[in-house]
Enzyme design. Structure first.
Site, short mmCIF file in Angstrom:
data_model
loop_
_atom_site.label_atom_id
_atom_site.label_comp_id
_atom_site.label_asym_id
_atom_site.label_seq_id
_atom_site.Cartn_x
_atom_site.Cartn_y
_atom_site.Cartn_z
N ASP A 127 43.47 46.53 40.90
CA ASP A 127 44.64 47.26 40.81
C ASP A 127 44.30 48.65 40.05
OD1 ASP A 127 46.09 45.02 41.78
OD2 ASP A 127 47.19 44.50 39.96
N ASP B 291 47.79 45.04 44.05
CA ASP B 291 49.08 44.64 44.05
C ASP B 291 50.00 45.06 45.20
OD1 ASP B 291 50.79 43.02 42.18
OD2 ASP B 291 51.54 44.70 41.33
N HIS C 24 53.71 44.97 46.78
CA HIS C 24 54.98 44.21 46.72
C HIS C 24 55.97 44.79 47.94
CE1 HIS C 24 54.08 42.61 42.90
NE2 HIS C 24 53.95 43.56 42.33
N SER D 277 60.00 40.91 40.84
CA SER D 277 59.58 41.41 39.40
C SER D 277 60.17 42.59 38.98
CB SER D 277 57.94 41.33 39.36
OG SER D 277 57.42 42.45 40.16
N HIS E 165 56.87 49.13 41.69
CA HIS E 165 55.54 49.70 41.48
C HIS E 165 54.80 49.01 42.91
CE1 HIS E 165 55.39 45.92 39.59
NE2 HIS E 165 54.26 45.81 39.93
N LYS F 239 47.81 40.76 46.68
CA LYS F 239 48.47 39.77 45.90
C LYS F 239 49.94 40.56 45.73
CE LYS F 239 47.18 41.30 41.52
NZ LYS F 239 48.41 42.12 40.97
N GLU G 99 55.85 36.10 41.36
CA GLU G 99 55.21 36.99 40.52
C GLU G 99 53.60 36.51 40.66
OE1 GLU G 99 53.84 39.67 39.48
OE2 GLU G 99 55.12 40.29 37.85
N ALA H 117 46.02 45.64 34.87
CA ALA H 117 46.02 46.03 33.49
C ALA H 117 45.40 44.51 32.57
CB ALA H 117 47.53 45.85 32.81
N CYS I 93 46.88 41.17 35.25
CA CYS I 93 46.02 41.08 36.41
C CYS I 93 44.48 40.85 35.86
CB CYS I 93 45.99 42.19 37.49
SG CYS I 93 45.34 41.60 39.02
C1 VGL Z 1 50.48 43.78 37.15
C2 VGL Z 1 52.32 44.22 35.89
C3 VGL Z 1 53.01 44.06 37.20
C4 VGL Z 1 48.82 43.71 37.20
C5 VGL Z 1 50.92 43.71 38.41
O1 VGL Z 1 48.14 43.97 37.99
O2 VGL Z 1 48.34 43.65 35.82
N1 VGL Z 1 50.95 43.91 35.94
N2 VGL Z 1 52.36 43.91 38.30
ZN ZN Z 2 53.17 43.81 40.36
#
Ligand code: VGL
Ligand code: ZN
Length: 195
Positions: free
Chosen positions: A10, A61, A63, A69, A80, A106, A113, A146, A150
């Site tokens: 990510d 990521d 979406h 989420s 995001h 993903k 989520e 993060a 993830c």
């Molecule tokens: C993530 C929050 C929302 C991540 C993804 O990839 O860490 N964190 N979506």
């Molecule tokens: Zn996300």
């Protein structure tokens, strides 16, 4: 090592300087780039002087615009990494090392989520776990964003699946400093190496 791969998690604009900008993201990108340049420049002693091929896999990521989420849908996060937007793109310093067949997406299912990338899928529909097995990778080095979400969930799933897992501690970014430290400590206690 022949059976090692780097997994870049990510490193997408929304997590770097966008709607979910994470702490130390610039440092994580720079550290990752330095690591890649060092690894891809090494020669493999088994390859008689030919540059080693160091597999680099990317997690993204990805979406739909109305993902569950997101805050407007009752979730915890600002919108995001919406499919087709700049925020969902891999940082341009790293994208030269990316190939689509080694990108694992993903969070595409609106209702779910998905912090772990273990079940993320490439454009051919193969999961990350499946491709690592096919490539005969045993040792996965993880960097990215993060730490608490993830990175952690992916590292734990890989460990459970029997991979040797290391996290590059200077190449990760996080939502919350305390949460980041706690996640690192807990990962280490579980058998994930910090390097
Ligand atoms: C993530 C929050 C929302 C991540 C993804 O990839 O860490 N964190 N979506
Ligand atoms: Zn996300």
């Amino acid at each position: 090592m022949k059976d090692s791969a780097l997994l870049v998690v990510d490193m997408l604009y929304d997590f770097i300087d966008g709607s979910m900008a994470c702490k130390e993201a610039d440092k994580a990108v720079a550290g990752t780039l330095a690591y890649i340049e060092e690894e891809t420049g090494k020669t493999d002693p088994d390859d008689s002087g030919i540059r080693s091929i160091f597999p680099i896999l990317f997690v993204r990521d990805h979406h739909p615009a109305n993902h569950s989420s997101f805050i407007p849908q009752g979730g915890p996060w600002p919108p995001h990494c919406v499919q087709g937007t700049h925020g969902a793109e891999v940082h341009k310093a790293l994208s030269p090392y990316m190939s689509e067949d080694l990108c694992f997406y993903k969070g595409e299912n609106q209702a779910l989520e998905q912090y772990s990338a273990f079940e993320g899928r490439n454009p051919a529909g193969q999961s990350l776990g499946e491709v690592l097995e096919l490539m005969e990778i045993r040792n996965v080095l993880i960097c990215g964003i993060a730490t608490e979400y993830c990175v952690r969930n992916t590292a734990e799933d890989l460990l459970k699946a029997g991979f040797k897992v290391s996290v590059l501690k200077d190449c990760i970014a996080y939502v919350d400093y305390e949460g980041h430290l706690k996640a690192l400590e807990e990962m280490q206690a579980e058998g994930i190496r910090l390097i």
